[in-house]
Write a protein that holds these residues in place. Structure first.
Motif, PDB file in Angstrom:
ATOM      1  N   GLU A 143      -0.303  14.713   2.658  1.00 26.21           N
ATOM      2  CA  GLU A 143      -0.422  13.594   3.589  1.00 26.21           C
ATOM      3  C   GLU A 143      -1.838  13.052   3.502  1.00 26.21           C
ATOM      4  OE1 GLU A 143       0.817  14.606   7.558  1.00 26.21           O
ATOM      5  OE2 GLU A 143       2.803  15.265   6.867  1.00 26.21           O
ATOM      6  N   VAL A 144      -1.938  11.722   3.567  1.00 27.27           N
ATOM      7  CA  VAL A 144      -3.251  11.077   3.537  1.00 27.27           C
ATOM      8  C   VAL A 144      -3.336  10.092   4.697  1.00 27.27           C
ATOM      9  CG1 VAL A 144      -3.580  11.321   1.043  1.00 27.27           C
ATOM     10  CG2 VAL A 144      -2.495   9.275   1.913  1.00 27.27           C
ATOM     11  N   HIS A 145      -4.540   9.904   5.152  1.00 30.54           N
ATOM     12  CA  HIS A 145      -4.814   8.948   6.221  1.00 30.54           C
ATOM     13  C   HIS A 145      -5.780   7.931   5.624  1.00 30.54           C
ATOM     14  CE1 HIS A 145      -2.836  11.796   8.830  1.00 30.54           C
ATOM     15  NE2 HIS A 145      -3.615  12.734   8.316  1.00 30.54           N
ATOM     16  N   VAL A 146      -5.339   6.675   5.615  1.00 33.62           N
ATOM     17  CA  VAL A 146      -6.110   5.631   4.954  1.00 33.62           C
ATOM     18  C   VAL A 146      -6.502   4.560   5.955  1.00 33.62           C
ATOM     19  CG1 VAL A 146      -6.139   3.969   3.058  1.00 33.62           C
ATOM     20  CG2 VAL A 146      -4.690   5.995   2.900  1.00 33.62           C
ATOM     21  N   LYS A 147      -7.784   4.271   5.995  1.00 29.83           N
ATOM     22  CA  LYS A 147      -8.253   3.190   6.860  1.00 29.83           C
ATOM     23  C   LYS A 147      -8.034   1.873   6.119  1.00 29.83           C
ATOM     24  CE  LYS A 147     -11.961   1.593   9.695  1.00 29.83           C
ATOM     25  NZ  LYS A 147     -13.318   1.582  10.099  1.00 29.83           N
ATOM     26  N   VAL A 148      -7.246   0.997   6.717  1.00 28.13           N
ATOM     27  CA  VAL A 148      -6.945  -0.322   6.166  1.00 28.13           C
ATOM     28  C   VAL A 148      -7.315  -1.367   7.220  1.00 28.13           C
ATOM     29  CG1 VAL A 148      -5.112   0.509   4.614  1.00 28.13           C
ATOM     30  CG2 VAL A 148      -4.530  -0.174   6.938  1.00 28.13           C
ATOM     31  N   PRO A 149      -7.354  -2.644   6.845  1.00 27.04           N
ATOM     32  CA  PRO A 149      -7.765  -3.665   7.819  1.00 27.04           C
ATOM     33  C   PRO A 149      -6.992  -3.629   9.144  1.00 27.04           C
ATOM     34  CG  PRO A 149      -7.718  -4.616   5.640  1.00 27.04           C
ATOM     35  CD  PRO A 149      -7.160  -3.224   5.511  1.00 27.04           C
ATOM     36  N   ARG A 150      -5.719  -3.212   9.128  1.00 27.85           N
ATOM     37  CA  ARG A 150      -4.930  -3.185  10.361  1.00 27.85           C
ATOM     38  C   ARG A 150      -4.975  -1.841  11.077  1.00 27.85           C
ATOM     39  NH1 ARG A 150       0.432  -5.386   7.915  1.00 27.85           N
ATOM     40  NH2 ARG A 150      -0.436  -7.101   6.737  1.00 27.85           N
ATOM     41  N   GLY A 151      -5.883  -0.975  10.692  1.00 28.30           N
ATOM     42  CA  GLY A 151      -5.980   0.327  11.352  1.00 28.30           C
ATOM     43  C   GLY A 151      -5.903   1.462  10.343  1.00 28.30           C
ATOM     44  N   VAL A 152      -5.349   2.583  10.770  1.00 28.99           N
ATOM     45  CA  VAL A 152      -5.227   3.751   9.898  1.00 28.99           C
ATOM     46  C   VAL A 152      -3.749   3.964   9.584  1.00 28.99           C
ATOM     47  CG1 VAL A 152      -5.598   6.234   9.685  1.00 28.99           C
ATOM     48  CG2 VAL A 152      -7.299   4.828  10.842  1.00 28.99           C
ATOM     49  N   ARG A 153      -3.442   4.118   8.291  1.00 32.54           N
ATOM     50  CA  ARG A 153      -2.055   4.397   7.871  1.00 32.54           C
ATOM     51  C   ARG A 153      -1.942   5.873   7.554  1.00 32.54           C
ATOM     52  NH1 ARG A 153       0.612   0.111   4.203  1.00 32.54           N
ATOM     53  NH2 ARG A 153       2.419   1.186   5.021  1.00 32.54           N
ATOM     54  N   HIS A 154      -0.855   6.457   8.000  1.00 34.78           N
ATOM     55  CA  HIS A 154      -0.567   7.872   7.766  1.00 34.78           C
ATOM     56  C   HIS A 154       0.560   7.922   6.735  1.00 34.78           C
ATOM     57  CE1 HIS A 154      -3.101   8.841  11.167  1.00 34.78           C
ATOM     58  NE2 HIS A 154      -2.510   7.852  11.798  1.00 34.78           N
ATOM     59  N   LEU A 155       0.254   8.427   5.548  1.00 32.08           N
ATOM     60  CA  LEU A 155       1.191   8.391   4.435  1.00 32.08           C
ATOM     61  C   LEU A 155       1.489   9.789   3.911  1.00 32.08           C
ATOM     62  CD1 LEU A 155      -0.618   5.491   2.535  1.00 32.08           C
ATOM     63  CD2 LEU A 155       1.303   5.265   4.104  1.00 32.08           C
ATOM     64  N   ARG A 156       2.709   9.994   3.443  1.00 34.23           N
ATOM     65  CA  ARG A 156       3.120  11.255   2.819  1.00 34.23           C
ATOM     66  C   ARG A 156       3.619  10.940   1.417  1.00 34.23           C
ATOM     67  NH1 ARG A 156       6.864  13.040   6.253  1.00 34.23           N
ATOM     68  NH2 ARG A 156       5.350  14.275   7.403  1.00 34.23           N
ATOM     69  N   ILE A 157       3.156  11.704   0.434  1.00 36.21           N
ATOM     70  CA  ILE A 157       3.569  11.491  -0.948  1.00 36.21           C
ATOM     71  C   ILE A 157       4.930  12.125  -1.162  1.00 36.21           C
ATOM     72  CG2 ILE A 157       3.017  11.936  -3.364  1.00 36.21           C
ATOM     73  CD1 ILE A 157       0.041  11.836  -2.505  1.00 36.21           C
ATOM     74  N   LYS A 158       5.913  11.305  -1.581  1.00 35.00           N
ATOM     75  CA  LYS A 158       7.277  11.764  -1.777  1.00 35.00           C
ATOM     76  C   LYS A 158       7.572  12.092  -3.252  1.00 35.00           C
ATOM     77  CE  LYS A 158      10.122  11.262   1.132  1.00 35.00           C
ATOM     78  NZ  LYS A 158      10.738  12.229   2.013  1.00 35.00           N
ATOM     79  N   GLU A 159       7.026  11.283  -4.158  1.00 31.04           N
ATOM     80  CA  GLU A 159       7.337  11.456  -5.578  1.00 31.04           C
ATOM     81  C   GLU A 159       6.211  10.875  -6.429  1.00 31.04           C
ATOM     82  OE1 GLU A 159      10.718   9.963  -8.819  1.00 31.04           O
ATOM     83  OE2 GLU A 159      11.020   9.564  -6.702  1.00 31.04           O
ATOM     84  N   ILE A 160       5.998  11.487  -7.583  1.00 27.64           N
ATOM     85  CA  ILE A 160       5.007  10.984  -8.555  1.00 27.64           C
ATOM     86  C   ILE A 160       5.725  10.927  -9.897  1.00 27.64           C
ATOM     87  CG2 ILE A 160       2.791  11.374  -9.681  1.00 27.64           C
ATOM     88  CD1 ILE A 160       2.088  13.208  -7.236  1.00 27.64           C
ATOM     89  N   SER A 161       5.661   9.760 -10.540  1.00 23.71           N
ATOM     90  CA  SER A 161       6.312   9.625 -11.838  1.00 23.71           C
ATOM     91  C   SER A 161       5.424   8.847 -12.795  1.00 23.71           C
ATOM     92  CB  SER A 161       7.668   8.930 -11.688  1.00 23.71           C
ATOM     93  OG  SER A 161       7.487   7.631 -11.149  1.00 23.71           O
ATOM     94  N   VAL A 162       5.782   8.913 -14.064  1.00 27.85           N
ATOM     95  CA  VAL A 162       5.062   8.182 -15.103  1.00 27.85           C
ATOM     96  C   VAL A 162       6.066   7.283 -15.806  1.00 27.85           C
ATOM     97  CG1 VAL A 162       3.718   8.345 -17.227  1.00 27.85           C
ATOM     98  CG2 VAL A 162       3.450  10.082 -15.451  1.00 27.85           C
ATOM     99  N   LEU A 163       5.773   6.001 -15.857  1.00 33.61           N
ATOM    100  CA  LEU A 163       6.637   5.073 -16.571  1.00 33.61           C
ATOM    101  C   LEU A 163       6.257   5.051 -18.030  1.00 33.61           C
ATOM    102  CD1 LEU A 163       6.623   2.147 -13.992  1.00 33.61           C
ATOM    103  CD2 LEU A 163       8.317   3.954 -14.243  1.00 33.61           C
ATOM    104  N   ALA A 164       7.228   5.007 -18.887  1.00 35.74           N
ATOM    105  CA  ALA A 164       6.942   5.002 -20.333  1.00 35.74           C
ATOM    106  C   ALA A 164       6.391   3.678 -20.771  1.00 35.74           C
ATOM    107  CB  ALA A 164       8.202   5.319 -21.112  1.00 35.74           C
TER     108      ALA A 164
END
Length: 164
Positions: A143-164
């Motif tokens: 989980e990451v907490h990112v400060k953006v112009p509209r406040g802080v977003r709380h995000l969870r990483i669901k999947e990581i992939s690589v496109l060919a």
């Protein structure tokens, strides 16, 4: 635009490199030809010292040449990512990450790219953007907490992939 004096490589995907190269070719040919036509037309209006069309065309020419120079510089130091060597166990340049907004359960995906090919409308975000920086080197489930112009977003990483 980036600082022209940096000699560090600009890492980008093959698609990003090809897109910038296509823009460069277009500007060198069609762009220069169009500016040349505009300058010729403006010259035909007479006295260049009081010719607004000529001044505007010269300004456009300067912008065009600056962009051409910038693209040549960026492409000359480009390091193209090899998608076959990208490790998708964590978020890195060239990976596509699916994240969930913890507050509203919305899911979305971003491809992490170099700043030269960033295009948020196409879901390509720069690794140097606030969200890109927060996601780098994280793993599925983090989980990451990112400060953006509209406040802080709380995000969870669901999947990581690589496109060919």
């Amino acid at each position: 635009m980036s600082n022209h004096t940096s000699d560090s490589p600009s890492t980008m995907t093959r698609k990003g490199y090809e897109k910038l190269m296509a823009e460069l070719v277009e500007l060198r040919s069609t762009g220069r030809a169009e500016i040349s036509r505009q300058l010729e037309e403006a010259r035909s209006f007479g006295d260049l010292s009081e010719n607004a069309e000529y001044a505007a065309a010269k300004e456009e020419q300067a912008k065009l040449e600056t962009r051409i120079s910038y693209l040549e510089f960026q492409l000359s130091k480009a390091k193209i990512l090899d998608s076959s060597t990208i490790d998708n166990s964590s978020v890195t340049l060239g990976t596509t990450v699916t994240i969930q907004d913890i507050n509203n359960s919305a899911e979305f995906s971003y491809t992490i790219v170099g700043s030269e090919e960033s295009d948020p409308k196409a879901s390509k975000i720069s690794s140097s953007s606030p969200v890109g920086q927060a996601l780098l080197n994280k793993k599925v489930g983090d989980e990451v907490h990112v400060k953006v112009p509209r406040g802080v977003r709380h995000l969870r990483i669901k999947e990581i992939s690589v496109l060919a």
